[in-house]
Design a protein around this motif. Structure first.
Motif, PDB file in Angstrom:
ATOM      1  N   ALA A  91       0.832  -1.199   0.000  1.00 31.85           N
ATOM      2  CA  ALA A  91       0.000   0.000   0.000  1.00 31.85           C
ATOM      3  C   ALA A  91       0.872   1.256   0.000  1.00 31.85           C
ATOM      4  O   ALA A  91       0.620   2.211  -0.742  1.00 31.85           O
ATOM      5  N   PHE A  92       1.913   1.234   0.807  1.00 30.92           N
ATOM      6  CA  PHE A  92       2.838   2.373   0.885  1.00 30.92           C
ATOM      7  C   PHE A  92       3.533   2.586  -0.453  1.00 30.92           C
ATOM      8  O   PHE A  92       3.685   3.712  -0.923  1.00 30.92           O
ATOM      9  N   ARG A  93       3.940   1.499  -1.102  1.00 32.26           N
ATOM     10  CA  ARG A  93       4.661   1.580  -2.383  1.00 32.26           C
ATOM     11  C   ARG A  93       3.849   2.285  -3.448  1.00 32.26           C
ATOM     12  O   ARG A  93       4.367   3.135  -4.187  1.00 32.26           O
ATOM     13  N   VAL A  94       2.574   1.966  -3.551  1.00 38.15           N
ATOM     14  CA  VAL A  94       1.785   2.480  -4.672  1.00 38.15           C
ATOM     15  C   VAL A  94       1.217   3.883  -4.415  1.00 38.15           C
ATOM     16  O   VAL A  94       0.815   4.563  -5.355  1.00 38.15           O
ATOM     17  N   LEU A  95       1.185   4.314  -3.158  1.00 34.46           N
ATOM     18  CA  LEU A  95       0.692   5.657  -2.866  1.00 34.46           C
ATOM     19  C   LEU A  95       1.665   6.733  -3.336  1.00 34.46           C
ATOM     20  O   LEU A  95       2.879   6.564  -3.265  1.00 34.46           O
ATOM     21  N   LYS A  96       1.125   7.840  -3.793  1.00 38.55           N
ATOM     22  CA  LYS A  96       1.954   9.001  -4.085  1.00 38.55           C
ATOM     23  C   LYS A  96       2.473   9.586  -2.774  1.00 38.55           C
ATOM     24  O   LYS A  96       1.843   9.413  -1.721  1.00 38.55           O
ATOM     25  N   PRO A  97       3.599  10.288  -2.791  1.00 44.58           N
ATOM     26  CA  PRO A  97       4.013  11.031  -1.596  1.00 44.58           C
ATOM     27  C   PRO A  97       2.889  11.982  -1.170  1.00 44.58           C
ATOM     28  O   PRO A  97       2.329  12.698  -2.002  1.00 44.58           O
ATOM     29  N   GLY A  98       2.526  11.931   0.092  1.00 44.05           N
ATOM     30  CA  GLY A  98       1.394  12.708   0.574  1.00 44.05           C
ATOM     31  C   GLY A  98       0.073  11.971   0.465  1.00 44.05           C
ATOM     32  O   GLY A  98      -0.972  12.473   0.901  1.00 44.05           O
ATOM     33  N   GLY A  99       0.106  10.762  -0.132  1.00 39.01           N
ATOM     34  CA  GLY A  99      -1.106   9.958  -0.286  1.00 39.01           C
ATOM     35  C   GLY A  99      -1.633   9.449   1.044  1.00 39.01           C
ATOM     36  O   GLY A  99      -0.906   9.352   2.033  1.00 39.01           O
ATOM     37  N   ARG A 100      -2.930   9.085   1.065  1.00 41.49           N
ATOM     38  CA  ARG A 100      -3.612   8.748   2.313  1.00 41.49           C
ATOM     39  C   ARG A 100      -4.104   7.309   2.335  1.00 41.49           C
ATOM     40  O   ARG A 100      -4.525   6.767   1.321  1.00 41.49           O
TER      41      ARG A 100
END
Length: 274
Positions: free
Chosen positions: A166-175
Motif C-alpha cells: 500500500a505504501f509503495r503504490v501511494l503518491k508522496p502525501g497519499g492517504r
C-alpha cells in the motif's frame, strides 16, 4: 494452517458468497442473518449512499465506511484493497467524478465478475477492477492518491507485506484509510483453530498494537485510530455458521464473553510522507 491453505479457504468462501444473492458476512461467520443494507447502515453508511450504487454491489461484508472517512476529492485516484462486488469503489467513483479514477483489487475471480457486471449496469466508466492478492498489487509505484480497505486486511496472512505494498503504490502525501477487525487480547484456542472464524474475519485478526505497528513499519506517518468499537458477540452467535462452531466446541457462556471482549472494529488512517 499454512499461508496458501488459508488463501485457498478464503478464496473459496468468498467465491461462494459472490455466486449467491442476499448474503452477508453472516454466511462466513460475521454479521448474523441481517440484510446487507441493514448491516451497512449500522456500520456507518447512509441511505443516500446505499441508494447510489448498483443493486448487488453491497454484500454486507464490511465493518465500517472507509469512503466516508477518507475525504476523497474530485479528480483523485483511489485504490480499494479487497474490493469484492464493488460497493466502496462505486461510492468512491461518485466522489472522484469523471476526472478521477477508482481501481478495485480482489483475488477472487467470482467477486471480480460480479463487480464488473455491476460497473457495467451502473455505467461506471471511471472504475476498473484487477485480479491479484493485495500483498502483490498490480499497480505502479507512487500513482495512488487514496487507499481504502474494508474488513479485508485481517484475512491476509502477511499483513505487513500488504501495508508495504500500500505504501509503495501511494503518491508522496497519499492517504490510507482502512476499516478492519483487530484483537484487544489473545483469542481462546477454540476460536483460533476455527477455519470458519478465520474467513469470518475473526481468527485471522492481528493484535491491535501489532496491526498499528505494521502500518508504521511500512513507512506511514500520522497514524490515527479515527474510530473504534467492540465487535458485538451477536456477530458470531446469531450466525448459523458461528452457532455451529460454538455449539460443536461446547463453548461456555464465559468463553463467549471472553471472545466478545477480545475483538474490536477500528478505522485507521495514515499518510505517506511527502
Amino acid at each position: 494452517m499454512n499461508e496458501q491453505a488459508i488463501k485457498k479457504i478464503v478464496r473459496e468462501n468468498y467465491a461462494r458468497i459472490a455466486k449467491q444473492d442476499n448474503l452477508c458476512c453472516g454466511s462466513v461467520g460475521c454479521c448474523g442473518t441481517a440484510k446487507p443494507k441493514d448491516i451497512s447502515k449500522k456500520i456507518g453508511y447512509t441511505d443516500e449512499e446505499l441508494q447510489a450504487v448498483p443493486s448487488g454491489s453491497n454484500l454486507g461484508l464490511g465493518c465500517g465506511n472507509p469512503t466516508a472517512l477518507a475525504s476523497i476529492k474530485s479528480g483523485e485516484i483511489v485504490l480499494d484493497l479487497g474490493s469484492g462486488a464493488g460497493f466502496d469503489c462505486f461510492l468512491a467513483s461518485n466522489k472522484v467524478g469523471p476526472k478521477g479514477k477508482v481501481i478495485g483489487v480482489d483475488m477472487t475471480a467470482e467477486m471480480l465478475a460480479q463487480a464488473r457486471a455491476n460497473a457495467l449496469k451502473g455505467g461506471y466508466k471511471n472504475v476498473e477492477f484487477r485480479q491479484r492478492e493485495i500483498e502483490k498489487l498490480p499497480v505502479e509505484d507512487n500513482t495512488i492518491d487514496v487507499i481504502i480497505s474494508n474488513c479485508v486486511i485481517n484475512l491476509v496472512p502477511d499483513k505487513r507485506r500488504a501495508f508495504k505494498e500500500a505504501f509503495r503504490v501511494l503518491k508522496p502525501g497519499g492517504r490510507l484509510m482502512v476499516s478492519d477487525i483487530v484483537l484487544l487480547k489473545r483469542l481462546p484456542e477454540f476460536v483460533k483453530e476455527s477455519v470458519e472464524a478465520y474467513v469470518g474475519c475473526i481468527s485471522g485478526a492481528m493484535m491491535k498494537d501489532m496491526y498499528l505497528d505494521a502500518i508504521k513499519s511500512a513507512g506511514f506517518k500520522d497514524i490515527s485510530v479515527v474510530d473504534e468499537s467492540i465487535f458485538p458477540l451477536d456477530c458470531m452467535t446469531n450466525d448459523p455458521t458461528g452457532q455451529a462452531i460454538l455449539e460443536g466446541l461446547k463453548a461456555s457462556e464465559k468463553q463467549l464473553k471472553e471472545v466478545e471482549g477480545s475483538i474490536s472494529s477500528i478505522k485507521v488512517s495514515g499518510i505517506k510522507p511527502s
